[in-house]
Design a protein around this motif. Structure first.
Motif, short mmCIF file in Angstrom:
data_model
loop_
_atom_site.label_atom_id
_atom_site.label_comp_id
_atom_site.label_asym_id
_atom_site.label_seq_id
_atom_site.Cartn_x
_atom_site.Cartn_y
_atom_site.Cartn_z
N LEU A 121 -23.95 14.52 -30.65
CA LEU A 121 -23.12 14.85 -31.92
C LEU A 121 -23.61 13.70 -33.00
O LEU A 121 -23.62 14.31 -34.10
N ALA A 122 -23.79 12.32 -32.36
CA ALA A 122 -24.19 11.47 -33.38
C ALA A 122 -25.45 11.89 -34.20
O ALA A 122 -25.70 11.67 -35.45
N VAL A 189 -15.88 23.58 -27.36
CA VAL A 189 -16.58 22.58 -28.22
C VAL A 189 -16.63 22.72 -29.74
O VAL A 189 -16.20 21.82 -30.58
N HIS A 190 -16.61 24.02 -30.22
CA HIS A 190 -16.72 24.38 -31.60
C HIS A 190 -15.31 24.05 -32.07
O HIS A 190 -15.20 23.44 -33.09
N GLY A 191 -14.39 24.56 -31.50
CA GLY A 191 -12.92 24.45 -31.93
C GLY A 191 -12.46 23.23 -32.03
O GLY A 191 -11.96 22.63 -32.92
N GLU A 192 -12.74 22.29 -30.83
CA GLU A 192 -12.42 20.93 -31.00
C GLU A 192 -12.81 20.12 -31.93
O GLU A 192 -12.41 19.31 -32.70
N LEU A 193 -14.26 20.37 -32.31
CA LEU A 193 -15.15 19.54 -33.43
C LEU A 193 -14.39 19.93 -34.80
O LEU A 193 -14.29 19.08 -35.42
N ARG A 208 -20.78 23.87 -35.29
CA ARG A 208 -21.50 25.37 -35.01
C ARG A 208 -22.88 24.91 -34.41
O ARG A 208 -23.20 25.95 -33.60
N THR A 209 -23.50 24.15 -34.70
CA THR A 209 -24.71 23.64 -34.15
C THR A 209 -24.26 23.21 -32.41
O THR A 209 -25.18 23.70 -31.45
N ALA A 210 -23.34 22.60 -32.44
CA ALA A 210 -22.80 22.20 -30.99
C ALA A 210 -22.85 23.50 -30.09
O ALA A 210 -22.89 23.50 -29.04
N VAL A 214 -24.51 24.73 -26.54
CA VAL A 214 -23.86 25.11 -25.37
C VAL A 214 -24.21 26.43 -24.80
O VAL A 214 -24.38 26.73 -23.56
N LEU A 215 -24.33 27.42 -25.82
CA LEU A 215 -24.64 28.84 -25.46
C LEU A 215 -26.08 29.02 -24.82
O LEU A 215 -26.33 29.74 -24.00
N VAL A 216 -27.12 28.00 -25.43
CA VAL A 216 -28.36 28.07 -25.31
C VAL A 216 -28.48 27.29 -23.81
O VAL A 216 -29.22 27.83 -22.87
#
Length: 285
Positions: A121-122, A189-193, A208-210, A214-216
């Motif tokens: 994320l950083a 992950v998306h919602g929390e961020l 959205r990149t995170a 996860v999906l990949v």
């Protein structure tokens, strides 16, 4: 998060040591997971994928970046994104440039994500910022009363202490492993961020990149050809924000609504890439 690592948690049928997996039992989630799995399997089975998967991946990345930028206020036509090279200016060009850089970077961070989601994320924030914000705030969660530049997101903003605690909780959950389907983990992950907006800028693009990572990384979309960002944009910003409100509410119904919204986004991304496959097969792209 409002649902997992902080605030008032939802109450799925039975608490467990795997709260992400517990979300999979919420009403309608299993149907969303099954529908996404079938859609992904169909596009991976397309005959064009056997010969030209690299082209599909590249096109999905471009279209995903365009969709993510649109949700952050830079709603450009696909061909405009494709032809432009001047992303150094402020405003919309900088947003589109950040989205393109993040999409390109995502595939390089899969192994790091499994070891340290917070490091990823950083890195994502650093890549998104590209020198566009104060260097002291880049690549780290906000501190004290530092402001957040995310004008299109009208959700309550947690303070810095809550952000730190919930990020740590999310990281622990991910590192502990989960039996949850990839869609559920990616949606969380998306919602929390988005709920936390941990950085001073570019939180939507990073979130959205995170989700993509996860999906990949989960193996659901290993070639990154199912751009959920396309689907989020296609459903519209109003629907996106309404579903996020459900996530932030922390209620079982709200969480299920958000997961279903993310599932629909993946399916629309699949539809986009299927259209690309068909165009390539016809020799029209």
């Amino acid at each position: 998060m409002a649902g997992i690592s902080g605030g008032t948690p939802p109450e799925p049928p039975q608490a467990s040591n795997d709260p992400l997996a517990s979300l999979a039992s919420l009403p309608g989630v299993a149907d969303s997971v099954d529908s996404v799995r079938k859609a992904v399997d169909r596009v991976y089975g397309h005959r064009v994928m056997r010969r030209r998967s690299t082209e599909i991946t590249a096109e999905a990345a471009l279209r995903g970046a365009r969709g993510s930028a649109a949700l952050s206020g830079a709603d450009w036509a696909l061909e405009e994104v494709r032809r432009r090279t001047d992303f150094g200016a402020g405003g919309e060009p900088r947003t589109v440039g950040a989205a393109l850089r993040l999409t390109a970077e995502a595939g390089q961070l899969l192994s790091v994500w499994r070891q340290s989601p917070l490091r990823v994320l950083a890195r994502l924030h650093l890549v998104a910022a590209g020198g566009g914000v104060d260097d002291e705030t880049v690549g780290r969660p906000r501190q004290g009363a530092e402001p957040v530049d995310e004008p299109l997101v009208e959700l309550p903003l947690p303070d810095a202490d809550e952000v730190a605690g919930r990020l740590d909780g999310l990281s622990r959950l991910l590192l502990a492993g989960t039996a949850a389907p990839a869609l559920v983990t990616a949606a969380v992950v998306h919602g929390e961020l988005m709920a936390l907006r941990p950085f001073g800028s570019y939180n939507g693009l990073v979130a959205r990149t995170a989700e993509r990572i996860v999906l990949v990384g989960s193996g659901l979309d290993p070639k990154s050809i199912c751009p959920a960002e396309v689907g989020h944009a296609e459903q519209g910003s109003a629907a996106y924000m309404a579903a996020l409100q459900g996530y932030v509410s922390g209620t079982p119904e709200g969480m299920a609504q958000w997961i279903a919204h993310c599932g629909r986004a993946v399916e629309l991304g699949v539809r986009e890439s299927t259209a690309v496959c068909e165009a390539l097969q016809r020799g029209a792209a």
